[in-house]
Design a protein around this motif. Structure first.
Motif, short mmCIF file in Angstrom:
data_model
loop_
_atom_site.label_atom_id
_atom_site.label_comp_id
_atom_site.label_asym_id
_atom_site.label_seq_id
_atom_site.Cartn_x
_atom_site.Cartn_y
_atom_site.Cartn_z
N LYS A 74 3.55 1.06 3.63
CA LYS A 74 4.26 -0.10 3.09
C LYS A 74 3.81 -0.41 1.67
O LYS A 74 4.62 -0.71 0.78
CB LYS A 74 4.01 -1.33 3.99
N GLU A 77 5.06 2.15 -0.87
CA GLU A 77 6.48 1.98 -1.18
C GLU A 77 6.71 0.97 -2.30
O GLU A 77 7.65 1.10 -3.08
CB GLU A 77 7.24 1.53 0.07
N ARG A 78 5.84 -0.04 -2.38
CA ARG A 78 6.03 -1.06 -3.42
C ARG A 78 4.97 -0.97 -4.50
O ARG A 78 4.72 -1.93 -5.23
CB ARG A 78 6.02 -2.46 -2.79
N ASN A 79 4.38 0.21 -4.65
CA ASN A 79 3.32 0.43 -5.65
C ASN A 79 3.93 0.76 -7.00
O ASN A 79 3.66 1.80 -7.60
CB ASN A 79 2.39 1.55 -5.18
N SER A 80 4.75 -0.15 -7.50
CA SER A 80 5.48 0.10 -8.76
C SER A 80 4.55 0.15 -9.97
O SER A 80 4.83 0.83 -10.95
CB SER A 80 6.55 -0.97 -8.96
N GLY A 159 4.70 -13.49 1.39
CA GLY A 159 4.57 -12.84 0.09
C GLY A 159 4.12 -13.74 -1.03
O GLY A 159 4.63 -13.63 -2.16
N ASN A 161 2.21 -14.97 -4.15
CA ASN A 161 1.64 -14.21 -5.26
C ASN A 161 0.16 -14.53 -5.43
O ASN A 161 -0.22 -15.71 -5.48
CB ASN A 161 2.37 -14.52 -6.57
N VAL A 169 -2.51 -6.29 -4.52
CA VAL A 169 -1.14 -6.00 -4.10
C VAL A 169 -0.76 -6.92 -2.93
O VAL A 169 -1.63 -7.38 -2.18
CB VAL A 169 -0.97 -4.52 -3.68
N ASP A 175 5.70 -7.71 7.06
CA ASP A 175 5.33 -6.29 7.12
C ASP A 175 4.58 -5.98 8.41
O ASP A 175 4.80 -4.95 9.04
CB ASP A 175 4.45 -5.92 5.92
#
Length: 391
Positions: A74, A77-80, A159, A161, A169, A175
């Motif tokens: 997971k 996948e969002r490790n931009s 989520g 921040n 992260v 999730d």
């Protein structure tokens, strides 16, 4: 006639006649749930314990490393922002990790010496960040595990921040639900493990994350019987207020017994005879806590955890009293550098478990009395050591 035009009596009567409308909530309220029985569905520390069990690939749940691996997928996948090496993460041996709880106050710490990797999870269920804690945790990890790959995860219901977005992260309890649901569908679990995980998913959907179906049903019932439900809510017995009253009345009782000083006007703060002899009262009520005491004990409750703190107050304290504070600071916080100028200085805490939900009022009072007696015993020993050192 609209809901707002009904009298209180009519609103309650209509609600009782339509009581079957609550049946739609049965799937959340009627079914057996282990976490409800143990009264831990909203306790952050209990969620961390449950997650530690699920993450541990060597535990007896029979899931192996599936949960750990799927959660890391997971994150990948969002490790931009490329905060960690994707291939290295996906190829980790998750069986090699040792899991620590509350290491230097960190909720979950995973360490693999074989993989030279550290994973940190800060878990926020019903609270927010405080005291720059994410930076402090990261600095502790950097100092303790130089040369290790490090992954910092900020877990919250939906989520939230983190303050340090460059290094942490985001992981959500949505999730967690998604991964656990997938595991239940694809893995042959033992019946008792299936029950526990299924109960946990239900608790997360109901109490932690936003369940759309539950929201819609509750909203429909509330709009239909708004006046009656508001009336019931306004006249309910508030459990938190009830517990606070028990704590306050117990402190009054200890004051009557001449064990402590408690005036009831400063929340759940109290003072003692021996410490007041050692640190004399100020001439005016202008201390840190706007009274005459240059120190304070105060009680904090979090679920079934009672914490009693001991603090020194540095505002408007004469030099003679400040001098008397120094041996206390030397003994309890020897590396403290702010000894002369401070608003307050927290030097000691005592943690006690008191089961407020399942014990009688008398049992709660007796446990609180015992806890404060332990504090008084500690204080007596502290002052005796200071006295002996000064002789």
């Amino acid at each position: 006639m609209s809901v707002d035009e009904l009298t209180d009596e009519e609103a309650l009567q209509n609600f009782l006649l339509d009581i079957d409308c609550l049946d739609e909530l049965n799937i959340w309220t009627v079914k057996f749930n282990l976490f409800d029985i143990l009264k831990i569905s909203r306790a952050e520390i209990r969620h961390s314990n449950m997650l530690a069990w699920l993450f541990d690939a060597n535990e007896n749940h029979g899931v192996g490393d599936k949960f750990f691996k799927k959660i890391m997928q997971k994150l990948v996948e969002r490790n931009s922002k490329r905060k960690f090496d994707i291939f290295q993460i996906l190829l980790l041996d998750f069986y090699s990790f040792i899991i620590y709880r509350e290491w230097k106050n960190i909720d979950l710490l995973f360490v693999s010496d074989d993989e030279k990797t550290v994973i940190v999870i800060e878990n926020k269920v019903g609270s927010n960040e405080h005291s720059n804690q994410l930076n402090r945790y990261r600095e502790s990890i950097e100092d303790t595990y130089p040369g290790y790959e490090k992954i910092y995860i900020y877990l919250s219901p939906n989520g939230l921040n983190p303050s340090d977005t460059d290094n942490w992260v985001i992981l959500t309890y949505l999730d967690i639900v998604d991964v656990l649901s997938n595991i239940m569908e694809s893995t042959g679990l033992l019946p008792d493990v299936y029950l526990i995980i299924n109960n946990y998913i239900e608790v997360l959907r109901r109490d932690i994350v936003d369940d759309t179906q539950l929201f819609e049903i509750c909203n429909k019932i509330y709009n239909k019987h708004k006046k009656a439900l508001d009336l019931i809510y306004e006249n309910r017995v508030n459990n938190d207020d009830l517990i606070k009253n028990i704590l306050s009345e117990t402190l009054y009782k200890l004051d009557d017994w001449n064990r402590i000083f408690y005036d009831g006007n400063t929340s759940l703060r109290f003072n003692t005879h021996e410490m007041s002899d050692y640190l004399p009262l100020l001439e005016l009520s202008n201390s840190t806590w706007n009274n005459k005491y240059p120190y304070s004990y105060w009680i904090q409750r979090n679920d079934n955890i009672i914490t009693i703190f001991f603090e020194l107050g540095g505002e408007n304290v004469p030099e003679s009293t400040l001098k008397r504070m120094q041996p206390i600071i030397d003994y309890l916080k020897p590396n403290d550098k702010r000894r002369k100028i401070f608003k307050y200085k927290r030097l000691q805490k005592f943690v006690f478990n008191i089961d407020f939900e399942n014990q009688s009022r008398r049992d709660i009072e007796n446990q609180l009395i015992s806890a404060i007696e332990d504090v008084l015993y500690w204080e007596r020993n502290l002052l005796e050591k200071i006295k002996n050192n000064n002789e």
